[in-house]
Design an enzyme around this catalytic site. Structure first.
Site, short mmCIF file in Angstrom:
data_model
loop_
_atom_site.label_atom_id
_atom_site.label_comp_id
_atom_site.label_asym_id
_atom_site.label_seq_id
_atom_site.Cartn_x
_atom_site.Cartn_y
_atom_site.Cartn_z
CB SER A 15 -0.96 -0.01 1.20
OG SER A 15 -0.31 -0.36 2.39
CB THR A 16 4.32 2.17 -0.45
OG1 THR A 16 4.75 1.22 -1.44
CG2 THR A 16 4.59 1.61 0.95
N GLY A 20 -3.26 0.09 -3.71
CA GLY A 20 -3.10 -0.11 -2.28
C GLY A 20 -3.07 1.19 -1.50
CB SER A 141 -6.36 -8.68 -12.32
OG SER A 141 -6.24 -8.21 -13.64
CE1 TYR A 154 -0.94 -9.45 -11.90
CE2 TYR A 154 -2.32 -9.55 -13.86
CZ TYR A 154 -2.03 -9.00 -12.62
OH TYR A 154 -2.84 -8.02 -12.10
#
Length: 264
Positions: A15-16, A20, A141, A154
């Site tokens: 979450s930086t 997030g 996603s 992915y």
């Protein structure tokens, strides 16, 4: 709408930046006590400082831990033993032709994108069940349903998240704990923004041109024909974390700009 999150303890992984960070900001604005997570102390502290400055009086702290490893998850769990809201957002992506993806990459993607959420959810769900209230969200996603041929590893991890979220939701029948997945479409996150900017610079065009071409060729089914913003995705995540979403569980909720050609 009052989301009923005041005083709830929330952890948002990865979450930086991007989705997030937007989610952490939205939850903090709603009065939740938010823990920010990233891999480096410098990045985490910078994010915490920025959120506190932006939202005076908010309860925001941070923990640096690499959640792609079991030891990193254990480190975080020791410092944050209980939460009411868990947003499993941390994830990695990388375009690579299928025949060039080695076993190590498959394992790295699975550890980061899937097992991080499994490990944290496994720890926190017992406390949520005992309190009869909790929210677990897996940030998946549209690639979970529409596997991208340029990064199949992915897409595999995003599909796995849907299976885990649905299965976990079904173990919580009759409780006040919900488990859901949120499926963003193409989003203007930090990584995507950097990728678009580099492509634009390499070709000597502006980012808007690259974005337009991307949707014309790679995502022509998009209804909005643009990248979603992290805040737009965070709004959906915050809602399913809320007290108001008590009847929504076991769901896969799309914030994909209509890119999936489906009515369900």
């Amino acid at each position: 709408m009052e989301l009923g999150l005041k005083g709830r303890r929330a952890l948002v992984t990865g979450s930086t930046a991007g989705i997030g960070l937007a989610t952490a900001r939205t939850l903090a604005r709603e009065g939740a006590r938010v823990t920010v997570n990233g891999r480096t102390s410098e990045r985490v502290q910078s994010t915490v400082d920025a959120l506190r400055a932006e939202l005076p009086g908010s309860a925001v702290d941070g923990i640096a831990a690499d959640l792609s490893t079991a030891s990193g998850c254990d480190e975080l769990l020791l410092r944050v033993p209980e939460v009411d809201v868990l947003v499993n957002n941390v994830g990695i992506f990388e375009p690579k032709p299928f025949e060039q993806i080695p076993d190590a990459d498959w394992l790295r993607f699975f550890e980061t994108n899937v097992l991080s959420g499994v490990r944290l959810s496994r720890h926190y769900v017992g406390g949520m069940r005992s309190r009869d209230w909790g929210r677990i969200v897996f940030v998946s996603s549209e690639s979970a349903l529409q596997i991208p041929t340029e990064m199949i590893h992915y897409g595999m991890t995003k599909t796995a998240q849907l299976a885990i979220a649905r299965g976990l939701a079904e173990t919580l029948v009759g409780t006040g704990v919900t488990v859901n997945s949120v499926l963003p479409g193409p989003t203007a996150s930090e990584g995507v923004g950097g990728f678009v900017a580099k492509m634009a610079a390499d070709r000597g065009v502006d980012a808007g041109t690259v974005e337009k071409e991307f949707f014309a060729s790679a995502r022509p089914s998009s209804v909005i024909q643009r990248f979603a913003t992290p805040d737009e995705v965070a709004a959906m995540i915050a809602y399913v974390c809320s007290a108001q979403a008590s009847a929504t569980t076991g769901a896969a909720l799309r914030v994909d700009g209509g890119v999936l050609r489906s009515i369900a």
